[in-house]
Design a protein around this motif. Structure first.
Motif, PDB file in Angstrom:
ATOM      1  N   GLN A   8       0.828  -1.206   0.000  1.00  0.00           N
ATOM      2  CA  GLN A   8       0.000   0.000   0.000  1.00  0.00           C
ATOM      3  C   GLN A   8       0.863   1.257   0.000  1.00  0.00           C
ATOM      4  O   GLN A   8       0.560   2.233  -0.694  1.00  0.00           O
ATOM      5  CB  GLN A   8      -0.929   0.006   1.216  1.00  0.00           C
ATOM      6  CG  GLN A   8      -2.107  -0.944   1.107  1.00  0.00           C
ATOM      7  CD  GLN A   8      -3.052  -0.812   2.280  1.00  0.00           C
ATOM      8  OE1 GLN A   8      -2.649  -0.509   3.401  1.00  0.00           O
ATOM      9  NE2 GLN A   8      -4.322  -1.043   2.043  1.00  0.00           N
ATOM     10  N   GLN A   9       1.952   1.228   0.775  1.00  0.00           N
ATOM     11  CA  GLN A   9       2.853   2.376   0.822  1.00  0.00           C
ATOM     12  C   GLN A   9       3.478   2.626  -0.546  1.00  0.00           C
ATOM     13  O   GLN A   9       3.595   3.778  -0.983  1.00  0.00           O
ATOM     14  CB  GLN A   9       3.935   2.138   1.865  1.00  0.00           C
ATOM     15  CG  GLN A   9       4.852   3.328   2.087  1.00  0.00           C
ATOM     16  CD  GLN A   9       5.955   3.016   3.082  1.00  0.00           C
ATOM     17  OE1 GLN A   9       6.616   1.991   2.969  1.00  0.00           O
ATOM     18  NE2 GLN A   9       6.128   3.889   4.066  1.00  0.00           N
ATOM     19  N   TYR A  12       0.821   4.122  -2.799  1.00  0.00           N
ATOM     20  CA  TYR A  12       0.571   5.514  -2.397  1.00  0.00           C
ATOM     21  C   TYR A  12       1.681   6.433  -2.880  1.00  0.00           C
ATOM     22  O   TYR A  12       1.416   7.527  -3.412  1.00  0.00           O
ATOM     23  CB  TYR A  12       0.445   5.596  -0.878  1.00  0.00           C
ATOM     24  CG  TYR A  12       0.133   6.978  -0.356  1.00  0.00           C
ATOM     25  CD1 TYR A  12      -1.175   7.435  -0.289  1.00  0.00           C
ATOM     26  CD2 TYR A  12       1.156   7.829   0.072  1.00  0.00           C
ATOM     27  CE1 TYR A  12      -1.466   8.710   0.191  1.00  0.00           C
ATOM     28  CE2 TYR A  12       0.879   9.097   0.551  1.00  0.00           C
ATOM     29  CZ  TYR A  12      -0.432   9.536   0.604  1.00  0.00           C
ATOM     30  OH  TYR A  12      -0.711  10.793   1.070  1.00  0.00           O
ATOM     31  N   PHE A  17      -2.420   8.286  -3.850  1.00  0.00           N
ATOM     32  CA  PHE A  17      -3.675   8.054  -3.138  1.00  0.00           C
ATOM     33  C   PHE A  17      -3.915   6.555  -2.959  1.00  0.00           C
ATOM     34  O   PHE A  17      -3.332   5.723  -3.655  1.00  0.00           O
ATOM     35  CB  PHE A  17      -4.855   8.670  -3.890  1.00  0.00           C
ATOM     36  CG  PHE A  17      -5.276   7.899  -5.122  1.00  0.00           C
ATOM     37  CD1 PHE A  17      -6.406   7.074  -5.088  1.00  0.00           C
ATOM     38  CD2 PHE A  17      -4.557   7.981  -6.300  1.00  0.00           C
ATOM     39  CE1 PHE A  17      -6.783   6.357  -6.211  1.00  0.00           C
ATOM     40  CE2 PHE A  17      -4.936   7.270  -7.430  1.00  0.00           C
ATOM     41  CZ  PHE A  17      -6.059   6.447  -7.382  1.00  0.00           C
ATOM     42  N   LEU A  18      -4.783   6.231  -2.022  1.00  0.00           N
ATOM     43  CA  LEU A  18      -5.349   4.895  -1.846  1.00  0.00           C
ATOM     44  C   LEU A  18      -6.833   5.072  -1.602  1.00  0.00           C
ATOM     45  O   LEU A  18      -7.264   6.072  -1.012  1.00  0.00           O
ATOM     46  CB  LEU A  18      -4.717   4.176  -0.651  1.00  0.00           C
ATOM     47  CG  LEU A  18      -3.235   3.844  -0.723  1.00  0.00           C
ATOM     48  CD1 LEU A  18      -2.748   3.329   0.643  1.00  0.00           C
ATOM     49  CD2 LEU A  18      -2.951   2.805  -1.798  1.00  0.00           C
ATOM     50  N   ILE A  78       2.355   5.450   6.197  1.00  0.00           N
ATOM     51  CA  ILE A  78       2.751   6.436   5.185  1.00  0.00           C
ATOM     52  C   ILE A  78       3.663   7.511   5.765  1.00  0.00           C
ATOM     53  O   ILE A  78       4.693   7.868   5.180  1.00  0.00           O
ATOM     54  CB  ILE A  78       1.505   7.099   4.559  1.00  0.00           C
ATOM     55  CG1 ILE A  78       0.573   6.040   3.948  1.00  0.00           C
ATOM     56  CG2 ILE A  78       1.918   8.125   3.518  1.00  0.00           C
ATOM     57  CD1 ILE A  78       1.170   5.223   2.844  1.00  0.00           C
ATOM     58  N   HIS A 202      -5.111  10.726   0.443  1.00  0.00           N
ATOM     59  CA  HIS A 202      -4.328  11.274  -0.666  1.00  0.00           C
ATOM     60  C   HIS A 202      -3.280  12.252  -0.172  1.00  0.00           C
ATOM     61  O   HIS A 202      -3.407  12.859   0.893  1.00  0.00           O
ATOM     62  CB  HIS A 202      -5.230  11.925  -1.725  1.00  0.00           C
ATOM     63  CG  HIS A 202      -6.015  13.093  -1.237  1.00  0.00           C
ATOM     64  ND1 HIS A 202      -7.321  12.990  -0.777  1.00  0.00           N
ATOM     65  CD2 HIS A 202      -5.708  14.417  -1.159  1.00  0.00           C
ATOM     66  CE1 HIS A 202      -7.767  14.175  -0.445  1.00  0.00           C
ATOM     67  NE2 HIS A 202      -6.814  15.070  -0.657  1.00  0.00           N
ATOM     68  N   ASP A 203      -2.244  12.389  -0.978  1.00  0.00           N
ATOM     69  CA  ASP A 203      -1.130  13.288  -0.689  1.00  0.00           C
ATOM     70  C   ASP A 203      -1.561  14.740  -0.872  1.00  0.00           C
ATOM     71  O   ASP A 203      -2.418  15.054  -1.713  1.00  0.00           O
ATOM     72  CB  ASP A 203       0.034  12.970  -1.638  1.00  0.00           C
ATOM     73  CG  ASP A 203       1.259  13.807  -1.355  1.00  0.00           C
ATOM     74  OD1 ASP A 203       2.057  13.400  -0.494  1.00  0.00           O
ATOM     75  OD2 ASP A 203       1.420  14.869  -1.992  1.00  0.00           O
TER      76      ASP A 203
END
Length: 263
Positions: A8-9, A12, A17-18, A78, A202-203
């Motif tokens: 997941q990292q 991302y 985003f995830l 994250i 999201h970033d």
């Protein structure tokens, strides 16, 4: 960190985003929706649409959402072990379609439909020294018809883009700004539908937006911003910012960039 969290990292970091991550169980969701309904009754929908800002310092049930273990687990993967809650806000898009008594489900849309223009969160926060991670926790199902989040995958890698005053009415962003159309790769946009109780993250540099709610269903979400403790506020005399609701949600804060931060 588990193998799935490492994956997941990686996604991302690449995509910015995830989405569709499970957070609230059935009981937790039912309680959150009940509590929010009480605020709607007390304050009115005109207020709860966008003005429930940083109420995690006022309502324990909201604070509980900001520290939910399922959220914090992902945020730590994250941002690292030391994390500050920067800000929170409920955002509600209420139905803008009047039911047709003749049975036509399309009904009649109201003028000036609320929407969120293409933007980057970092444009508004004045944070340096570390990323901002935004959580969007759905209290209602969030789908295309009621204005689900849209993102441009990988756009966080392009850095900060210019913003201007929005050219269309109804923009829910408090400073009414948008990224010019010619700088948005709208053809690459991805919809992020969520079931109630799920979240997307999201970033702060990811380009994102959401269309108006053209359905007869409410779309309520809880937005939470997190930063690593190494991040710090930038002083901008043209747009003074106050961070009156910061909270250390996990780890330790050896930097103390936010003087009012408590745990």
């Amino acid at each position: 960190m588990t193998t799935s969290m490492v994956k997941q990292q990686e996604i991302y970091n690449q995509q910015g985003f995830l989405s569709a991550l499970s957070v609230l169980n059935e009981t937790e969701l039912k309680e959150a929706k009940r509590a929010f309904s009480e605020l709607e009754k007390e304050l009115g929908e005109d207020y709860t649409q966008y003005s429930l800002h940083n109420v995690h310092i006022q309502y324990p049930w909201v604070e509980g959402l900001t520290k939910h273990p399922q959220i914090i687990k992902v945020v730590k993967a994250i941002l690292g072990p030391d994390v500050i809650l920067l800000d929170s806000r409920f955002i509600c898009k209420y139905p803008t379609v009047k039911p047709d008594i003749q049975g036509n489900n399309e009904g009649e849309p109201k003028p000036g439909l609320p929407y969120v223009a293409w933007h980057q969160d970092m444009r508004y926060w004045g944070i340096a020294g570390g990323p901002v991670l935004s959580v969007w926790l759905a209290l209602d199902d969030s789908v295309q018809e009621n204005g689900a989040l849209q993102v441009i995958p990988g756009s966080h890698c392009a850095g900060m883009l210019p913003h201007r005053q929005a050219t269309h009415s109804g923009n829910m962003l408090s400073v009414n700004q948008e990224i010019p159309d010619e700088l948005v790769q709208a053809g690459e946009a991805v919809l992020c539908p969520l079931l109630a109780g799920q979240m997307s993250i999201h970033d702060g540099l990811l380009v994102h937006a959401s269309e108006p709610n053209r359905s007869q269903r409410r779309r309520c979400g809880f937005v939470i911003r997190y930063i690593p403790t190494c991040a710090y506020p930038i002083q901008d005399p043209d747009r003074p910012r106050k961070f009156a609701a910061t909270t250390l949600v996990c780890g330790t804060d050896q930097f103390n960039h936010f003087s009012n931060t408590t745990k």
